[in-house]
Design an enzyme around this catalytic site. Structure first.
Site, short mmCIF file in Angstrom:
data_model
loop_
_atom_site.label_atom_id
_atom_site.label_comp_id
_atom_site.label_asym_id
_atom_site.label_seq_id
_atom_site.Cartn_x
_atom_site.Cartn_y
_atom_site.Cartn_z
N LYS A 1 -16.31 -16.61 -51.28
CA LYS A 1 -16.62 -17.77 -50.61
C LYS A 1 -15.67 -19.06 -50.85
O LYS A 1 -15.22 -19.19 -52.05
CB LYS A 1 -18.16 -18.41 -51.04
CG LYS A 1 -19.12 -17.59 -50.41
CD LYS A 1 -20.61 -18.23 -50.74
CE LYS A 1 -21.78 -17.43 -50.52
NZ LYS A 1 -22.16 -17.24 -48.82
N GLY B 1 -30.88 -19.80 -51.01
CA GLY B 1 -31.26 -20.13 -52.37
C GLY B 1 -32.65 -20.44 -52.50
O GLY B 1 -33.10 -21.02 -53.58
N SER C 1 -29.56 -14.75 -53.64
CA SER C 1 -30.46 -14.91 -54.79
C SER C 1 -31.35 -13.62 -54.97
O SER C 1 -31.80 -13.49 -55.73
CB SER C 1 -30.77 -16.42 -54.86
OG SER C 1 -30.17 -17.26 -54.36
#
EC number: 4.3.3.6
Lengths: 302, 204
Positions: free
Chosen positions: A89, A161, A244
């Protein structure tokens, strides 16, 4: 037997080669990893690729501060560990980070809103790179702008997230709804739609004619369970990014394996029932309703 | 004709589109089934094993019990076209324990021999049985390191085989499904006659 093929006609980094790489990921699960140990678990669980980053989005949220590209040395370590593709990323508009990732051997670069935005106005000119790019989008005009800049793959932004699939669903439905509208429009109406929404004209027509995005379309942002993954596949996504959701879960091995199985069986409720029994507790998560506007990542880079 | 596209992972719709183009051009009535579970292979006259990630594909084929059905398909002498990851999964020796090989094609493979994605490329390729060069797209592609007797090499890259035929199986390390050129699908699945056991052109 063929004669030696003309090496001068060999071409790298073409749109066909970059989009082709994305096409090979279809029907697969791409998992966020922060080190080689996690990458090993992801590959063994059946991931088609891993996305390397410094910390998973849920931890970036907790930690706060500026989120940047990870150490390229760590990406190289992950690439030594696994045989599947390794992605990295970079910040939106941060051309230099992207160049470093490409040099480090990243198989695909995610110009990502999960990291702090580097350029408020421009995204990276992705046509200048040999490596293919994936970019996030909340709706069709955003997706088409990214493709126009050279993205070989689109993913929903969702709300990374959080462990809440709500925004990924919203973004995928936005994209599908607009494509549905476009296909029913006359040529001049499509032109008008493109003008009104700041969407590239030719790509608008191409999308309308194909009845889908002209590049591979994955789901991302808040996918935390096998059922979430199955839902996004049912909504027409080509595959799944899990951030996540794997390593934030109680048992990452079991969760990884179950999400992979769920993507293959997304339309089979009996199979999904068995799969959903296995993986143990998912990440705790944080519902979108709890987030203030300035805590949301999806508004970055439109 | 009933075509099965193995669809546990990879570029499935591209293969389906390629078959559709060939079938339409030939006026063959074709039904296409995408296969993600056991119980469907048996009805298929030909099979396609797409590109994707060989570790993922081989694992899902075993988990779903499709691997045994592919063996039966080959034993019945019915055609298969396997591309890139498909070639790796089909190979007797993929030289990587992370791949659960189908062991239907008597070759030894070097996975990711061409390197990472930045080394991926497209280039015209001469293929035995095709008059004009074929637009071959190599994506993190494997090379065939060696082939056993009974395996014909249809094309090579720098001396290493990149397209092979053994009986009803044709396998390529590149992706004939990524362009509009469907000649390889035609060669593999519609010309139909499996190669007879001739002297292989490369045997190591």
């Amino acid at each position: 037997m063929s004669e030696a093929t003309d090496l001068e006609t060999l071409r790298r980094g073409t749109s066909l080669v970059k989009r082709g790489f994305a096409q090979m990921q279809k029907g697969g699960v791409i998992m966020d990893v922060v080190n080689r140990e996690q990458a090993r678990i992801a590959e063994d669980a059946g991931a088609v690729a891993v996305m390397h980053l410094e910390s998973v989005p849920a931890d970036i949220r907790k930690r706060g501060g500026v989120a940047r590209m990870a150490d390229p040395g760590a990406l190289e370590e992950v690439a030594e560990e696994v045989s599947i593709p390794v992605m990295g990323k970079c910040r939106i508009g941060h051309t230099a980070e992207a160049q470093i990732l490409e040099a480090a051997g990243a198989d695909m670069i995610d110009e990502s809103e999960v990291l702090t935005q580097a350029d408020d106005r421009y995204h990276i000119d992705k046509t200048e790179f040999t490596a293919p790019f994936v970019c996030g989008a909340r709706n069709l005009p955003e997706a088409l702008r990214r493709i126009d800049e050279g993205a070989a793959m689109i993913r929903t932004k969702g709300e990374a997230g959080t462990g809440d699939v709500n925004q990924a669903v919203t973004h995928q439905r936005n994209i599908q709804r607009s494509i549905g509208k476009l296909t029913g429009m006359a040529h001049e109406e499509r032109d008008e739609w493109a003008r009104e929404h700041g969407a590239p004209r030719e790509l608008t027509h191409e999308t309308a004619e194909m009845g889908r995005l002209p590049v591979v379309n994955f789901a991302a942002g808040g996918i935390a369970t096998p059922a979430d993954a199955a839902l996004m596949m049912q909504l027409g996504c080509d595959g799944i990014f899990v951030g996540s959701g794997i390593f934030g879960a109680e048992n990452p091995e079991a969760m990884g394996t179950s999400v992979v199985a769920a993507v293959n069986n997304y339309d089979d409720p009996e199979a999904l029932k068995e799969i959903a029994k296995d993986p143990g507790k998912g990440m705790r998560g944080q519902a979108n309703v709890d987030l203030d506007e300035d805590e949301k990542l999806q508004g970055r880079g439109v | 004709m009933h075509v099965g596209v193995i669809a546990v992972q990879g570029d499935v719709s591209e293969h389906a589109a390629a078959i559709r183009r060939v079938a339409d051009a030939r006026g063959v009535d074709t039904e296409i089934t995408t296969i993600r579970e056991a119980g469907l292979v048996d009805d298929c006259d030909v099979l396609l094993l797409p590109g994707g990630e060989s570790t993922t594909i081989s694992r899902l084929l075993a988990d779903e019990g499709i691997d045994e059905e592919i063996h039966a398909h080959v034993e019945a002498g019915k055609p298969i076209l396997a591309t890139c990851a498909g070639l790796i999964v089909a190979a007797r020796n993929p030289q990587d324990e992370r791949v659960q090989s189908l062991d239907i094609l008597d070759i030894t493979v070097d996975r990711n021999a061409f390197g990472r994605q930045k080394d991926s490329f497209e280039a015209p390729l001469d293929i035995d049985g095709l008059d004009e060069p074929f637009p071959a797209v190599f994506i993190r592609a494997p090379l065939v390191e060696s082939v056993s007797e009974g395996v014909d090499v249809l094309a090579d890259w720098g001396g290493s085989p990149v397209a092979v035929r053994q009986g009803p199986i044709v396998a390529t390390s590149f992706h004939p499904e990524l362009t509009e050129d469907s000649r390889l699908h035609e060669l593999a699945l519609f010309d139909g006659q499996p190669a007879t056991a001739e002297t292989p052109e490369v045997s190591q």
